[in-house]
Design a protein around this motif. Sequence first.
Motif, PDB file in Angstrom:
ATOM      1  N   SER A 494     -57.875  58.432 -37.024  1.00  8.69           N
ATOM      2  CA  SER A 494     -58.228  58.242 -35.622  1.00  8.69           C
ATOM      3  C   SER A 494     -59.708  58.417 -35.340  1.00  8.69           C
ATOM      4  O   SER A 494     -60.199  57.949 -34.308  1.00  8.69           O
ATOM      5  CB  SER A 494     -57.440  59.237 -34.749  1.00  8.69           C
ATOM      6  OG  SER A 494     -56.052  59.076 -34.919  1.00  8.69           O
ATOM      7  N   TRP A 544     -50.260  53.070 -33.004  1.00  2.00           N
ATOM      8  CA  TRP A 544     -51.164  53.914 -32.234  1.00  2.00           C
ATOM      9  C   TRP A 544     -50.400  54.484 -31.050  1.00  2.00           C
ATOM     10  O   TRP A 544     -49.472  53.868 -30.531  1.00  2.00           O
ATOM     11  CB  TRP A 544     -52.409  53.155 -31.786  1.00  2.00           C
ATOM     12  CG  TRP A 544     -52.235  52.187 -30.662  1.00  2.00           C
ATOM     13  CD1 TRP A 544     -51.832  50.894 -30.765  1.00  2.00           C
ATOM     14  CD2 TRP A 544     -52.469  52.431 -29.275  1.00  2.00           C
ATOM     15  NE1 TRP A 544     -51.803  50.311 -29.532  1.00  2.00           N
ATOM     16  CE2 TRP A 544     -52.191  51.223 -28.593  1.00  2.00           C
ATOM     17  CE3 TRP A 544     -52.901  53.531 -28.541  1.00  2.00           C
ATOM     18  CZ2 TRP A 544     -52.320  51.101 -27.218  1.00  2.00           C
ATOM     19  CZ3 TRP A 544     -53.035  53.414 -27.158  1.00  2.00           C
ATOM     20  CH2 TRP A 544     -52.741  52.205 -26.521  1.00  2.00           C
ATOM     21  N   TYR A 551     -46.836  61.108 -32.509  1.00  2.00           N
ATOM     22  CA  TYR A 551     -47.859  61.132 -33.562  1.00  2.00           C
ATOM     23  C   TYR A 551     -47.459  62.076 -34.686  1.00  2.00           C
ATOM     24  O   TYR A 551     -47.572  61.730 -35.873  1.00  2.00           O
ATOM     25  CB  TYR A 551     -49.190  61.561 -32.957  1.00  2.00           C
ATOM     26  CG  TYR A 551     -50.346  61.578 -33.936  1.00  2.00           C
ATOM     27  CD1 TYR A 551     -50.822  60.403 -34.502  1.00  2.00           C
ATOM     28  CD2 TYR A 551     -50.951  62.776 -34.289  1.00  2.00           C
ATOM     29  CE1 TYR A 551     -51.880  60.420 -35.390  1.00  2.00           C
ATOM     30  CE2 TYR A 551     -52.015  62.804 -35.172  1.00  2.00           C
ATOM     31  CZ  TYR A 551     -52.472  61.622 -35.724  1.00  2.00           C
ATOM     32  OH  TYR A 551     -53.528  61.642 -36.614  1.00  2.00           O
ATOM     33  N   ILE A 562     -52.838  55.916 -35.286  1.00  2.00           N
ATOM     34  CA  ILE A 562     -54.037  56.310 -34.544  1.00  2.00           C
ATOM     35  C   ILE A 562     -53.584  57.046 -33.285  1.00  2.00           C
ATOM     36  O   ILE A 562     -52.731  56.554 -32.544  1.00  2.00           O
ATOM     37  CB  ILE A 562     -54.872  55.079 -34.164  1.00  2.00           C
ATOM     38  CG1 ILE A 562     -55.421  54.398 -35.416  1.00  2.00           C
ATOM     39  CG2 ILE A 562     -56.005  55.453 -33.216  1.00  2.00           C
ATOM     40  CD1 ILE A 562     -56.087  53.051 -35.144  1.00  2.00           C
ATOM     41  N   LEU A 563     -54.164  58.216 -33.041  1.00  5.94           N
ATOM     42  CA  LEU A 563     -53.871  58.969 -31.828  1.00  5.94           C
ATOM     43  C   LEU A 563     -55.030  58.822 -30.853  1.00  5.94           C
ATOM     44  O   LEU A 563     -56.172  59.131 -31.178  1.00  5.94           O
ATOM     45  CB  LEU A 563     -53.666  60.454 -32.154  1.00  5.94           C
ATOM     46  CG  LEU A 563     -53.487  61.368 -30.938  1.00  5.94           C
ATOM     47  CD1 LEU A 563     -52.165  61.069 -30.234  1.00  5.94           C
ATOM     48  CD2 LEU A 563     -53.557  62.839 -31.342  1.00  5.94           C
ATOM     49  N   ILE A 564     -54.726  58.312 -29.680  1.00  6.87           N
ATOM     50  CA  ILE A 564     -55.693  58.271 -28.581  1.00  6.87           C
ATOM     51  C   ILE A 564     -55.161  59.212 -27.513  1.00  6.87           C
ATOM     52  O   ILE A 564     -54.087  58.966 -26.965  1.00  6.87           O
ATOM     53  CB  ILE A 564     -55.841  56.847 -28.002  1.00  6.87           C
ATOM     54  CG1 ILE A 564     -56.216  55.852 -29.096  1.00  6.87           C
ATOM     55  CG2 ILE A 564     -56.862  56.836 -26.873  1.00  6.87           C
ATOM     56  CD1 ILE A 564     -57.588  56.054 -29.684  1.00  6.87           C
ATOM     57  N   VAL A 591     -58.552  50.792 -29.418  1.00  5.33           N
ATOM     58  CA  VAL A 591     -57.812  50.734 -30.680  1.00  5.33           C
ATOM     59  C   VAL A 591     -58.148  49.454 -31.440  1.00  5.33           C
ATOM     60  O   VAL A 591     -58.401  49.468 -32.652  1.00  5.33           O
ATOM     61  CB  VAL A 591     -56.299  50.816 -30.413  1.00  5.33           C
ATOM     62  CG1 VAL A 591     -55.525  50.669 -31.720  1.00  5.33           C
ATOM     63  CG2 VAL A 591     -55.955  52.133 -29.737  1.00  5.33           C
TER      64      VAL A 591
END
Length: 784
Positions: A494, A544, A551, A562-564, A591
């Motif tokens: 990420s 993501w 996650y 991917i962590l947002i 992303v």
Amino acid sequence: MKKWVRLLLVLFMKSAVNIPVIPHSNLIPFSPNSLLNDAYLDIKMEEKASYFEEQDLFEFAEQNRYFRVSGFKFCKMLDKSEFDALVPIKDLEGSVAEKNPDLNLFINMIDSKAYDIFQALLRAFHMASVKEVKRVSCYLAAEGQSTVANLTQSSLLHHVDPINYFKDIIPSIAPERSYLPGPRRKFKIAYLLMVHDIKGFEQITLLLDILDDGDAITLIHVDAREKCEKLYKKLDKWVSDRSDKNPESAIFMARNRFHNIWGHISLVFTQLAGFWELLDLADWDYIINLSNYDWPIKRNAQIHKLLSQEKYKNKNFIEYWSETSDLAERFYRVHLGEEDYSSVYHPAELGVVTWPFNHWRAYKHHQWMILTPEAVKFFRSDPHAITFLAFAEHTYIPDESYIATVMVNSPQFFGKILNNNKRYLRFNGGSHPAWLGYKDRYLFPTFEEDPSFYFIRKMNALGTIFGEHKLIEWISENHYIDEKPGKCTLEQISVRIECLKEFGEKIAEKNQLVVVPFNSQYFLTTANLICSFSKLGINNIIYWTLDLDIYESLLAQKKAAILIPGLNPIELAESPKSPDLKRIMRAKPKVIKMILDAGFSVWYLDSDTVALKDFRFITDNSADVFIALDNGNHLSNLPPVPSAGIMHFRQGKASLDFIDMVQQEVDKSSILDDEDAIRRLLSRQTSISVSLPDRKLYSRDLFSESLDPNSIHVKYLDPFSFMSSKIFINAPLQIPKDFDDFYLIHTHSPSNNQDVLVGYGLWLVDKRGTCVKSPTKPDFRSIN
């Protein structure tokens, strides 16, 4: 006297533009104590030969309409305040410029009106603070147009004098010499720590141990209410003992203490007084306010280095937004604190007050901020900032509005405010931030080039319920270091492009990744999409998510994800759409850009999409970006409407430039999502060439056959191969009976989503999200 003659001449000349003309016969002759006598006016002017140069007269009128008065008896706080000479006053039957009253007459008029209001309030509200009642009475009388004063129809008060108006209650508004011995000291960062709870004493000392490392100066303000005295004495002794042991310690107790009441101006006074005291104590580059349940995830030197980047030079960090839903309650109704400092309330009999500056807009903000010395000095001396503070003194919850409202409306700070406070806090449906624990570590990834957060809250460093001690240890081991990043891990996808590239190369096919959002709100629809991939043998998937639990689950399964952390609550509050959906749509461009930066081509699909055939390699080099059409059952209408639910970005500079432009559009407004941004770009961006799919869908050509080779080329996907929801749900009759060559269907259907898909044989999961065999082969011709 000449200045007022000139002013009246200007008024006469401006009568054609609705500036009132003041007849000479209405002027009161000058007396030795006349309010307009030069001896009593603190206004300077330059004598000039001619009084009849039009441009000079207009400038003169703007500069000399305000007069300054001293000599108040009851309202001494109003000494040196400026008033508007052109505002008609009922008691004078005209304006000051028109009637030219005696100085004592004007002073007595304001004092008497204030005293009458004061007496009436004391009789009606015996629980109110006497000092506060007097201050609000003087403000209302000077301002003039409130319903209780009823002196004018527009504001008589122009500006208040900072020292006379506030020194009695905020002593540090007047600059003082530093009381620190020796040469003036310089620090990287100044901290104002505001505390009140004796139960937090140990946590406070742990926090101070981290802050007091030689690079920062810290000032502690303890609430002055009686119940906080025990905490004050313990902290005062702790600071004194620490200073005795370490003379270089830079922790100090605030000299001026305030009784802090929630929703009351005292919180603003506390913050400003602390900032100004720190300004006098030493030099520093940035000031940051904290509470005892904040925790730094970077050391002072690291924070200073990050703030010193060129892009942050001279910038102030405060998270603000425009929200008028409770404007009347917060700003227009006078609020007073009770004498025992227990609460604030609005006496209905006081009516409403008037917004002081017509050209200003109100803003709300979170209390946490990072400011420059320039900003702190500005709040101490700027006439508009000081006068707005006089107004805010009697408003509701001003600690969530004062700072941002002043800064955003002040041209001095244009381009110097970043809508970010570099602090992570999460609201789980309540009015207070949630407590953080060990599992939240994923939200503060290590080795970010430009970390999203410098502080987190609420953090109980002594807690055990959520693994708090483990989080503290993890922060120390992973964030309080300046070592170069080591071997890539899944968690670092990420934040480290090289890690995204490394793990992406292991799953990519023909240098291509399929991106799928996976969030708990849309768990089953995402599982359905993944099941459709499984049937087709599509495995080059990168997920993501904005959801911490999802996650963690993906990491446990060794999935590339991917962590947002998602959007700020302020953006959700302004969103007219579903908050959950808005978060996903606004985070999408970030992303896509990350994956393009890592060197891959990208297929992006919304989670409510279903794959029927392998779609990954049917696009060619005829365009940089491919986007689905969303025109529904009006395929012949112009212009075409893009759908951001199905998109393909071919690896290259043009795709990167396009997604950068999308992100820039999204950043312009907290209520704009990626699809809105794309539609704006395609409708007005000259650097983008757009073409239709090869299939003839439109009754006339929309775009030129020759495309600019230097532009970004965007091409619409065939809507009968990549079907949008508007066709699938709303326009089944538009689907030809003999055309069943579908690759992807973006369902985006209403609440009966699952029933619709089951009917078409497209629902491939059970209630747990496990893939099941499709009961029937999809038959879209049966729709007709």
